[in-house]
Scaffold this active site. Structure first.
Site, PDB file in Angstrom:
ATOM      1  N   HIS A 192       9.405 -45.255 -40.394  1.00  0.00           N
ATOM      2  CA  HIS A 192      10.378 -43.812 -40.516  1.00  0.00           C
ATOM      3  C   HIS A 192      11.052 -43.420 -39.296  1.00  0.00           C
ATOM      4  O   HIS A 192      11.820 -42.397 -39.423  1.00  0.00           O
ATOM      5  CB  HIS A 192       9.161 -42.685 -40.658  1.00  0.00           C
ATOM      6  CG  HIS A 192       8.399 -42.330 -39.333  1.00  0.00           C
ATOM      7  ND1 HIS A 192       7.507 -43.169 -38.713  1.00  0.00           N
ATOM      8  CD2 HIS A 192       8.701 -41.226 -38.667  1.00  0.00           C
ATOM      9  CE1 HIS A 192       7.131 -42.400 -37.646  1.00  0.00           C
ATOM     10  NE2 HIS A 192       7.829 -41.230 -37.594  1.00  0.00           N
TER      11      HIS A 192
HETATM   12  C1  UD1 Z   1       9.780 -36.041 -37.549  1.00  0.00           C
HETATM   13  C2  UD1 Z   1       9.918 -36.241 -36.047  1.00  0.00           C
HETATM   14  C3  UD1 Z   1       9.449 -37.559 -35.500  1.00  0.00           C
HETATM   15  C4  UD1 Z   1       7.947 -37.850 -36.018  1.00  0.00           C
HETATM   16  C5  UD1 Z   1       7.956 -37.853 -37.482  1.00  0.00           C
HETATM   17  C6  UD1 Z   1       6.111 -37.801 -37.757  1.00  0.00           C
HETATM   18  C7  UD1 Z   1      11.823 -34.919 -34.926  1.00  0.00           C
HETATM   19  C8  UD1 Z   1      12.982 -35.134 -34.371  1.00  0.00           C
HETATM   20  N1  UD1 Z   1      11.262 -35.985 -35.542  1.00  0.00           N
HETATM   21  O1  UD1 Z   1      10.518 -37.083 -37.912  1.00  0.00           O
HETATM   22  O2  UD1 Z   1       9.256 -37.842 -34.159  1.00  0.00           O
HETATM   23  O3  UD1 Z   1       7.678 -39.335 -35.745  1.00  0.00           O
HETATM   24  O4  UD1 Z   1       8.329 -36.342 -37.744  1.00  0.00           O
HETATM   25  O5  UD1 Z   1       6.161 -38.172 -39.104  1.00  0.00           O
HETATM   26  O6  UD1 Z   1      11.192 -33.967 -35.132  1.00  0.00           O
HETATM   27  N2  UD1 Z   1      11.295 -34.693 -45.495  1.00  0.00           N
HETATM   28  C9  UD1 Z   1      10.485 -34.331 -46.815  1.00  0.00           C
HETATM   29  N3  UD1 Z   1       9.289 -33.947 -47.096  1.00  0.00           N
HETATM   30  C10 UD1 Z   1       8.658 -33.777 -45.875  1.00  0.00           C
HETATM   31  C11 UD1 Z   1       9.018 -33.945 -44.638  1.00  0.00           C
HETATM   32  C12 UD1 Z   1      10.374 -34.372 -44.316  1.00  0.00           C
HETATM   33  O7  UD1 Z   1      11.424 -34.769 -47.685  1.00  0.00           O
HETATM   34  O8  UD1 Z   1       7.453 -33.130 -45.877  1.00  0.00           O
HETATM   35  C13 UD1 Z   1      12.790 -35.057 -45.275  1.00  0.00           C
HETATM   36  C14 UD1 Z   1      13.371 -34.105 -44.738  1.00  0.00           C
HETATM   37  O9  UD1 Z   1      13.883 -33.286 -45.485  1.00  0.00           O
HETATM   38  C15 UD1 Z   1      14.322 -34.800 -43.826  1.00  0.00           C
HETATM   39  C16 UD1 Z   1      13.611 -36.085 -43.617  1.00  0.00           C
HETATM   40  O10 UD1 Z   1      12.560 -36.166 -44.326  1.00  0.00           O
HETATM   41  O11 UD1 Z   1      15.396 -35.290 -44.488  1.00  0.00           O
HETATM   42  C17 UD1 Z   1      13.238 -36.231 -42.130  1.00  0.00           C
HETATM   43  O12 UD1 Z   1      12.413 -35.177 -41.811  1.00  0.00           O
HETATM   44  P1  UD1 Z   1      12.245 -34.668 -40.310  1.00  0.00           P
HETATM   45  O13 UD1 Z   1      11.358 -33.554 -40.041  1.00  0.00           O
HETATM   46  O14 UD1 Z   1      13.768 -34.216 -40.131  1.00  0.00           O
HETATM   47  O15 UD1 Z   1      12.109 -35.823 -39.105  1.00  0.00           O
HETATM   48  P2  UD1 Z   1      11.015 -37.101 -39.642  1.00  0.00           P
HETATM   49  O16 UD1 Z   1      11.640 -38.177 -39.899  1.00  0.00           O
HETATM   50  O17 UD1 Z   1       9.857 -36.582 -40.469  1.00  0.00           O
HETATM   51  N1  UDP Z   2      -0.355 -41.018 -41.253  1.00  0.00           N
HETATM   52  C1  UDP Z   2      -0.996 -40.649 -42.528  1.00  0.00           C
HETATM   53  N2  UDP Z   2      -0.485 -41.031 -43.462  1.00  0.00           N
HETATM   54  C2  UDP Z   2       0.665 -41.933 -43.620  1.00  0.00           C
HETATM   55  C3  UDP Z   2       1.338 -42.372 -42.605  1.00  0.00           C
HETATM   56  C4  UDP Z   2       0.610 -42.025 -41.330  1.00  0.00           C
HETATM   57  O1  UDP Z   2      -1.987 -39.792 -42.267  1.00  0.00           O
HETATM   58  O2  UDP Z   2       1.173 -42.112 -44.845  1.00  0.00           O
HETATM   59  C5  UDP Z   2      -1.036 -40.739 -39.981  1.00  0.00           C
HETATM   60  C6  UDP Z   2      -1.161 -41.823 -39.023  1.00  0.00           C
HETATM   61  O3  UDP Z   2      -2.487 -42.382 -39.327  1.00  0.00           O
HETATM   62  C7  UDP Z   2      -0.886 -41.465 -37.807  1.00  0.00           C
HETATM   63  C8  UDP Z   2      -0.155 -40.189 -37.685  1.00  0.00           C
HETATM   64  O4  UDP Z   2      -0.034 -40.202 -39.231  1.00  0.00           O
HETATM   65  O5  UDP Z   2      -2.389 -40.590 -37.297  1.00  0.00           O
HETATM   66  C9  UDP Z   2       1.163 -40.893 -37.373  1.00  0.00           C
HETATM   67  O6  UDP Z   2       2.297 -40.144 -37.884  1.00  0.00           O
HETATM   68  P1  UDP Z   2       3.659 -40.529 -37.905  1.00  0.00           P
HETATM   69  O7  UDP Z   2       3.750 -42.078 -38.043  1.00  0.00           O
HETATM   70  O8  UDP Z   2       4.456 -39.976 -39.079  1.00  0.00           O
HETATM   71  O9  UDP Z   2       4.598 -39.902 -36.489  1.00  0.00           O
HETATM   72  P2  UDP Z   2       4.621 -40.557 -35.095  1.00  0.00           P
HETATM   73  O10 UDP Z   2       3.086 -40.809 -34.589  1.00  0.00           O
HETATM   74  O11 UDP Z   2       5.440 -41.748 -35.272  1.00  0.00           O
HETATM   75  O12 UDP Z   2       5.099 -39.395 -34.389  1.00  0.00           O
END
Ligand code: UD1
Ligand code: UDP
Length: 370
Positions: free
Chosen positions: A214
């Site tokens: 991701h």
């Molecule tokens: C964010 C964090 C990242 C973390 C990740 C955990 C920042 C800069 N990044 O990244 O550090 O590792 O969360 O998972 O804060 N979206 C959906 N549904 C949701 C959530 C997101 O459709 O429930 C879509 C958003 O609309 C957007 C994209 O996913 O288009 C990215 O979401 P965003 O929250 O900006 O960043 P993440 O990649 O989730």
């Molecule tokens: N996780 C989860 N479901 C998923 C993917 C990840 O519960 O489908 C959990 C994972 O086990 C860990 C946390 O989410 O505890 C990590 O989140 P993510 O990878 O989104 O973010 P990061 O740690 O890279 O910021």
């Protein structure tokens, strides 16, 4: 004491669950209760990215839900800043507690710092030394304006010392362990998988890898994303791969088919714990998952060029392979045989503390000795 906790993304719900439990335990045993106000920015908003964690981990409903998700980094962070400030002016907390390195983290810390409310940063001191990552910008800035720097690892302490933060007046820099380890220890005892995940594991006779992708550096670069997906597709010809797809990646892959990879919707924490405990290894660019692979004693192949959890690489539990197809496929060949079990390796014990990081954090905030 009144603590205002800011969360917004999946990993933050998991981390905050551990600390909220420690607060509840404190309140049961002491006559000076802590009041915790929970603010959800709305950064993650799908049911399986947010609600499922509140339900499974029995996190209280947020007192405030700002509903700010999607959009550009600047717009998202700016809107959060404005709305969090309003809440802080109303609630007047003693401390604002933030987790990790997301836009929600930075917005929470900045809103508090501007109002001169002390900030406590859980997961302080992590560095990838790659300023192209939005997370690196968020974590450096958050550390700069925090009063309590709660470091999960010795490496994190060293990083902050190298930046001279230990000399700053009123700053408390402490190695407390990792609250994600606390969470795993507690929830693995009660985690029940959904029937869907249980039947998938059964169907694969416990022979599969678990993968997640991701990170912006992988998903937003079509060359890297294609290369990762084709490597996983190739590997899954011989060992099936279960890949719960983050909505960010889902949107970018659109309707492209990967017939051999078991693509599923994002799963809840309980399913994830179950998948981790049954898999043969992990392919990921997630920060949290690299550590969880180690907690479950599974080899991890990290689809990045660098990691903040460098101790896992140094001790041979994690291999950094980037996004090149050939390197990923090659790494898989040695994944099981070349792996040193974290349980057998005594020197690796307690890299992330003793499972009491959340309690230590609360004690330090209350001014008790560590
Ligand atoms: C964010 C964090 C990242 C973390 C990740 C955990 C920042 C800069 N990044 O990244 O550090 O590792 O969360 O998972 O804060 N979206 C959906 N549904 C949701 C959530 C997101 O459709 O429930 C879509 C958003 O609309 C957007 C994209 O996913 O288009 C990215 O979401 P965003 O929250 O900006 O960043 P993440 O990649 O989730
Ligand atoms: N996780 C989860 N479901 C998923 C993917 C990840 O519960 O489908 C959990 C994972 O086990 C860990 C946390 O989410 O505890 C990590 O989140 P993510 O990878 O989104 O973010 P990061 O740690 O890279 O910021």
């Amino acid at each position: 004491m009144k603590i205002l906790t800011v969360v917004g993304t999946r990993p933050q719900f998991i981390k905050a669950a551990a600390v909220s439990r420690a607060i509840a335990q404190h309140n049961q045993n002491h006559s000076n209760p802590i009041q915790e106000i929970l603010l959800h920015t709305g950064q993650h908003y799908d049911k399986n990215m947010s609600d499922v964690f509140f339900q499974e981990m029995q996190i209280s409903d947020p007192n405030y839900h700002l509903g700010i998700g999607g959009g550009t980094h600047g717009a998202m962070t700016g809107q959060m800043l404005e709305k969090i400030e309003q809440v802080l002016l109303e609630e007047k907390p003693d401390v604002v507690l933030v987790y990790g390195d997301t836009n929600s983290t930075l917005a929470g810390a900045l809103a508090a710092a501007k109002l001169q409310i002390p900030v406590a940063h859980v997961e302080a001191g992590l560095r990838s030394f790659n300023m192209k990552m939005p997370e690196e910008v968020n974590r450096i800035l958050t550390d700069q304006i925090s009063q309590w720097l709660f470091c999960p690892t010795a490496t994190a302490v060293k990083n902050l010392e190298n930046e001279g933060l230990q000399h700053r007046a009123h700053v408390q820099l402490c190695q407390v362990g990792d609250v994600m380890y606390d969470a795993v220890l507690f929830y693995q005892k009660i985690a029940q998988p959904t029937p869907k995940t249980a039947s998938l594991i059964e169907q694969l006779s416990n022979r599969f890898y678990l993968a997640t992708v991701h990170r912006a550096e992988n998903t937003d670069n079509p060359v890297r994303l294609n290369s990762i997906m084709s490597a996983l597709e190739e590997i899954s010809q011989t060992t099936p791969i279960i890949l719960p797809l983050h909505p960010r990646t889902q949107k970018l892959l659109e309707t492209r088919a990967f017939p051999d990879i078991k693509l599923v919707e994002p799963v809840g924490y309980f399913d994830m714990i179950t998948l981790l405990s049954h898999c043969q290894g992990v392919f990921t660019d997630s920060g949290g998952l690299q550590k969880e692979a180690y907690f479950f004693d599974k080899p991890c192949i990290t689809l990045r060029e660098e990691t903040e959890w460098i101790e896992l690489v140094e001790q041979g539990f994690n291999q950094l392979v980037g996004a090149e197809r050939k390197r990923i496929v090659e790494a898989e060949k040695g994944i099981v045989n070349d792996y040193t079990s974290s349980q057998a390796n005594q020197s690796s014990q307690h890299l992330y503390g003793y499972g009491d990081a959340a309690k230590t954090i609360i004690n330090i905030l209350l001014g008790k000795s560590e």
